[in-house]
Enzyme design. Structure first.
Site, short mmCIF file in Angstrom:
data_model
loop_
_atom_site.label_atom_id
_atom_site.label_comp_id
_atom_site.label_asym_id
_atom_site.label_seq_id
_atom_site.Cartn_x
_atom_site.Cartn_y
_atom_site.Cartn_z
N ASP A 274 0.80 -1.24 0.17
CA ASP A 274 0.16 0.15 0.04
C ASP A 274 0.66 1.50 0.11
OD1 ASP A 274 1.03 -0.23 2.86
OD2 ASP A 274 -0.66 0.02 3.31
N HIS B 126 22.15 3.15 -19.42
CA HIS B 126 21.22 3.54 -18.40
C HIS B 126 21.39 2.77 -17.41
CE1 HIS B 126 18.41 4.00 -22.03
NE2 HIS B 126 19.17 5.26 -21.51
N ASP C 104 25.04 11.05 -15.48
CA ASP C 104 23.99 11.92 -16.55
C ASP C 104 22.93 12.12 -15.10
OD1 ASP C 104 21.91 12.15 -18.08
OD2 ASP C 104 21.79 10.67 -19.32
N ASP D 132 18.48 17.48 -18.40
CA ASP D 132 18.83 16.38 -18.70
C ASP D 132 20.67 16.65 -19.18
OD1 ASP D 132 19.59 13.95 -19.72
OD2 ASP D 132 18.38 13.89 -21.41
N HIS E 41 24.38 5.22 -29.05
CA HIS E 41 23.19 6.06 -29.50
C HIS E 41 23.05 7.60 -30.44
CE1 HIS E 41 24.93 9.50 -27.24
NE2 HIS E 41 25.05 8.12 -26.09
N HIS F 177 17.03 14.81 -28.45
CA HIS F 177 16.40 14.43 -28.38
C HIS F 177 16.15 15.92 -27.39
CE1 HIS F 177 16.46 13.73 -23.72
NE2 HIS F 177 17.87 13.27 -24.23
N HIS G 64 12.04 12.75 -22.38
CA HIS G 64 12.75 12.56 -23.88
C HIS G 64 10.86 12.81 -24.72
CE1 HIS G 64 15.33 9.33 -23.06
NE2 HIS G 64 16.27 9.83 -23.64
N GLU H 22 24.38 15.24 -26.97
CA GLU H 22 24.17 14.34 -26.05
C GLU H 22 26.31 13.59 -26.38
OE1 GLU H 22 22.22 11.52 -24.69
OE2 GLU H 22 20.28 13.06 -25.14
N TYR I 210 31.53 5.13 -26.12
CA TYR I 210 32.09 3.66 -24.69
C TYR I 210 32.12 2.83 -25.13
CZ TYR I 210 27.62 7.41 -24.33
OH TYR I 210 27.04 7.71 -24.09
N ARG J 212 30.39 10.54 -21.90
CA ARG J 212 29.19 11.09 -22.66
C ARG J 212 28.94 12.95 -22.29
NH1 ARG J 212 25.15 8.28 -21.54
NH2 ARG J 212 24.09 8.52 -19.99
N GLU K 180 26.82 15.59 -22.21
CA GLU K 180 25.48 16.39 -22.34
C GLU K 180 24.63 17.50 -22.09
OE1 GLU K 180 21.95 13.84 -20.78
OE2 GLU K 180 20.69 14.07 -22.53
N1 GLY Z 1 18.87 11.02 -19.49
C1 GLY Z 1 18.54 10.34 -20.21
C2 GLY Z 1 18.97 10.67 -21.98
O1 GLY Z 1 20.53 11.52 -21.82
O2 GLY Z 1 18.28 10.45 -23.21
MN MN Z 2 19.29 12.89 -23.24
MN MN Z 3 20.67 12.37 -20.03
#
Ligand code: GLY
Ligand code: MN
Ligand code: MN
Length: 439
Positions: free
Chosen positions: A36, A239, A256, A267, A346, A350, A357, A380, A384, A406, A408
């Protein structure tokens, strides 16, 4: 956020919907975490965008040109006992007085009232397929009307995807929205600086994560998504959210993490050395990613299409990998064959907004969308090189393995270029090392 902002949005949407239309939007349901105990409540982004109403168990109905009321809100009634246990409710009066509804009804009466509101409407604007329980309810209301067809009741003939109109509106940020996003980015950048200042070999990833939570909450923000705090090879897991490993001397740390302010997200990713100094290999790869990011940001301007920043990043990354001997061959062929995807798997960004996103189409028909002022996107690129990475059958030299990078930023398209909302977070090798060297 000021109520006028929500009223303006409803008005614009209703103008686009036209007469003889109804839009129906449910609030986000409460999600259970275990038994709950609930997850922290987060309003549905579309529902919030049009109402600003923060409670669950609510449904907004928009009926353009309806004389008595164009904006109707179904919500929970005031209930002193329930409010003692579970918290305050706006109630029907609050829905009208504080949240601008023209009329409000108890959510428990929706099955009796809503079919009547659909009578003699041609089109129902509704996001089918997002909430199956509510889809069934909407179908039930329309079917109730069909049963009355012989009594001369007109049933809506068309269901229209609400997202087409609404998500296109959400793609262009207003001045108020940009202010909210600027603050989200500012708070997040401050937290990234704090992380750089506090990180030392031997600390745990979650100790750094805690710093972000602390800083967000202290500034009235939430996290926009689960923070990724990955030391060494954990930075190669896109992720990664376990955040439970010890930080090692000589490794990089990829973070991130972004705050959510007033339901608008930042982000941001920064990657820096746990001990404050980049090794030669880390430096070489980092500089490629940074150059790729700068080249991509350079392409963020009105008139350029969505994919131009990505194409620019891919070119710099492929060239850089060739220079280090990690890729071999002809530049154009390597790009065409996407050879870089072994190291950069990737895309370069976005849309960003209430959802990390964020909504909005990336293509119009078959062509990439043109960037326009008011759009916000992330830039970003990354590299890797997980342990065991191979190019074809050839293993990558040991010295590159375990490096994940990365960088970003959150970038607003302006009239004549762009504005980096997250610019406060250092990202050059020199700026990072200088900051981390300070006692
Ligand atoms: N934090 C998720 C991305 O960079 O898309
Ligand atoms: Mn992102
Ligand atoms: Mn990110």
């Amino acid at each position: 956020m000021n109520q006028n902002e929500f009223a303006r949005r409803r008005k614009r949407l209703m103008q686009m919907m036209g007469k003889s239309s109804v839009a129906i939007l449910p609030a986000a349901p409460v999600l259970m975490r275990n038994r709950d105990a609930e997850h922290t409540y987060r309003q549905d982004s579309d529902f919030h965008y049009l109402t600003g109403f923060p409670e669950p168990e609510a449904v907004a109905v928009l009926i353009p040109k309806r004389k008595h009321a164009e904006y109707i809100l179904f919500c929970r009634e005031r209930d002193p006992e329930m409010e003692t246990w579970h918290g305050r409710r706006a109630g029907l009066d609050g829905a009208m007085e504080e949240y601008g509804a023209d009329d409000a009804f108890p959510i428990t009466d929706i099955d009796d009232i809503l079919p009547g509101l659909l009578e003699n409407c041609e089109r129902v604007f509704y996001a089918m397929g997002c909430n199956s329980g509510f889809d069934n309810q909407v179908n039930g209301w329309v079917n109730q009307l069909r049963d009355k067809a012989r009594a001369g009741v007109h049933t809506p003939g068309e269901f229209v995807a609400l997202d087409h109109l609404l998500h296109d509106m959400r793609l262009y940020k207003s001045r108020t929205e940009i202010t909210a996003m600027r603050k989200a980015a500012k708070i997040s950048a401050q937290a990234h600086i704090r992380a750089m200042q506090m990180t030392k070999p031997g600390m745990m990833e979650y100790e750094i994560e805690a710093e972000f939570q602390h800083h967000y909450k202290q500034n009235g923000c939430e996290h926009a998504y689960i923070s990724i705090v990955g030391g060494g090879e954990n930075g190669c897991i896109l992720h990664y959210t376990e955040n439970n490993a010890q930080l090692r001397d000589g490794d990089l740390l990829l973070i991130d993490a972004g705050a959510e302010n007033d339901l608008y997200a930042a982000d941001i990713t920064r990657t820096f050395p746990v001990n404050g100094s980049f090794s030669p290999e880390q430096k070489a790869l980092y500089q490629i990613v940074l150059d790729a990011q700068l080249a991509a940001i350079d392409k963020v301007k009105p008139g350029n299409h969505w994919n131009e920043p990505h194409e620019a990043a891919v070119k710099v990354i492929t060239k850089g990998l060739m220079k280090l001997g990690l890729l071999k061959g002809n530049l154009r062929t390597l790009i065409k064959e996407q050879a870089y995807r072994t190291f950069y798997m990737h895309r370069t960004g976005h849309w960003l907004g209430m959802d990390v996103h964020d909504v909005g189409d990336y293509k119009v028909g078959d062509v990439w969308r043109e960037l326009e002022p008011g759009m916000v996107l992330t830039v970003e690129p990354g590299l890797y090189i997980a342990p065991g990475t191979k190019v074809g059958k050839r293993a990558v030299a040991k010295k590159w393995q375990g490096i994940g990078i990365r960088i970003e930023d959150d970038v607003l398209v302006t009239k004549d270029g762009c504005d980096i909302l997250s610019k406060d977070a250092p990202k050059t090798i020199n700026d990072i090392e200088t900051l981390m060297a300070k006692p």
